[in-house]
Design an enzyme around this catalytic site. Structure first.
Site, short mmCIF file in Angstrom:
data_model
loop_
_atom_site.label_atom_id
_atom_site.label_comp_id
_atom_site.label_asym_id
_atom_site.label_seq_id
_atom_site.Cartn_x
_atom_site.Cartn_y
_atom_site.Cartn_z
N SER A 67 0.84 -1.22 0.00
CA SER A 67 0.00 0.00 0.00
C SER A 67 0.87 1.25 0.00
O SER A 67 0.53 2.24 -0.65
CB SER A 67 -0.90 0.03 1.23
N HIS A 70 2.05 1.92 -3.42
CA HIS A 70 1.01 2.43 -4.32
C HIS A 70 0.82 3.94 -4.21
O HIS A 70 0.26 4.56 -5.10
CB HIS A 70 -0.33 1.72 -4.06
ZN LIG Z 1 0.20 -3.04 4.92
#
Ligand SMILES: [Zn+2]
Ligand SMILES: [Zn+2]
Length: 387
Positions: A67, A70
């Site tokens: 994440s 990203h």
């Molecule tokens: Zn994570």
């Protein structure tokens, strides 16, 4: 204090309709539709102040996760790929361990000096989802490292109720330093635990399991399945370095997938499962169009396909196969509530899970950009920042 601060431009995509709340707070429900041109700087920012129900942690370690990557990976228009909620500028870092420095006047359970790991999901406790027992579906979630400043900093302010005491890990792992490193990667284990034992309705010992993807979530699923009695765990992974870690962490067979047809991979799964097929199939690759056709053909009777990876693409399945095999497709997201954190901590303290082989890189906080570059290669195991 020193912190890695992500900045980005607020530029909602044409056609993305903002709620008045998003307009006012710039907390985008979907960051990829509102934030572009992300960049990171190492900055000195004011130390956080402790509220009555908060603790201030001196961060010991923060793991970088998909994440976080990203945030920095953008599409052709410069929009970040991260699909969830986020607001900038902010400090990333949601896989965090630390030592309590200060405990607010209304705290009850933690005292300065305690070692803790963070549960990043600050659920509201008041919405319909929370009150019905679905904290991972909280409708007004705050998330440390996404909508609140996270752990890629020297200090972190978080609610006391989002910390779990890991003092007991120090004894098992032979010291505070080791305990705090392990504690920083409890979070990916909780993601896998929530998927396997909370979202999936009935995992039995003795099953044959297949995991797609040996990133930290897939490796955590491997550790959990081996320690709870899976008869055999097969792992598929592209990268040789990740295959090596999966082997070290106890996979019975680790294989690379090239461009084989789904039929031939399913045949391979049957060969490794005495002809039976797999009882448990874990998607931890976030490559649904590639993995789901294989999983569908590899199922044993009563199989459970558990989806943890994230992928915005539509995948097609022949549901007839699920009917014929009395099989389940299970969606899993999040990691909070249901005793998940304390149970993972107990398993680590009991020696049933050892996350340490997963840690392959350590960087000082000031070297955040280098740590990010390492993690973006998606080749090794967990990258830790150590303020
Ligand atoms: Zn994570
Ligand atoms: Zn809620």
């Amino acid at each position: 204090m020193l912190a890695a601060v992500i900045a980005a431009d607020w530029s909602p995509r044409p056609g993305y309709s903002l709620t008045p709340e998003e307009e006012r707070t710039r907390m985008a429900r979907s960051a990829t539709n509102a934030w572009r041109n992300p960049r990171v700087e190492m900055n000195r920012i004011p130390d956080p102040e402790c509220g009555p129900e908060d603790v201030i942690l001196r961060v010991a370690a923060a793991g970088l996760c998909g994440s976080d990557l990203h945030f920095f990976e953008t599409d052709a228009e410069g929009y970040m790929k991260y699909p969830g909620m986020a607001r900038f500028p902010s400090v990333p870092g949601h896989e965090v361990s630390g030592v309590v420095m200060e405990a607010g006047s209304a705290t009850r359970y933690l005292r300065p000096g305690d070692l803790v790991c963070l549960d990043d999901m600050v659920v509201c406790g008041r919405c319909d989802a929370c009150r019905r027992g679905f904290p991972n579906q909280c409708e007004s979630l705050d998330d440390v490292g996404f909508t609140m400043n996270g752990g890629c900093a020297e200090l972190l302010r978080v609610p006391e109720r989002n910390c779990w005491n890991v003092n007991a890990l120090a004894e098992r792992l032979g010291g505070r330093e080791q305990a705090l490193e392990a504690a920083a990667i409890i979070e990916p284990y909780t993601v896998a635990y929530n998927a396997l034992f909370e979202c999936a309705p009935r995992l039995k010992p003795g099953g044959y399991a297949v995991i797609f993807g040996a990133g930290p979530i897939g490796l955590a699923a491997l550790g959990l399945l081996k320690s709870t009695g899976a008869a055999r765990v097969l792992v598929f992974e592209h990268h040789p370095s990740r295959r090596a870690i999966a082997e070290r962490m106890g996979a019975d067979q680790v294989l690379a997938l090239q461009d084989e047809s789904p039929e031939s991979v399913a045949e391979l799964v049957r060969r490794h499962t005495g002809g039976a097929g797999a009882d448990i199939l874990v998607e931890a690759a976030g490559a649904f169009t590639h993995t789901l056709p294989i999983m569908e053909l590899s199922m044993a009777n009563g199989a459970q396909i558990i989806i943890i990876g994230r992928d915005g693409h539509r995948a097609s399945l022949l549901l007839e196969n699920f009917q014929v095999k009395k099989a389940n497709l299970i969606g899993a997201m999040g990691n909070t509530g249901h005793g998940t954190y304390p149970n993972v901590i107990r398993m680590m303290t009991a020696g049933l899970l050892d996350p340490r082989p997963m840690i392959t890189h350590r960087f000082e906080l000031a070297d955040f950009p280098a740590a990010l570059a390492q993690a973006r290669g998606r080749q090794g195991g967990k990258v830790l920042l150590k303020p």
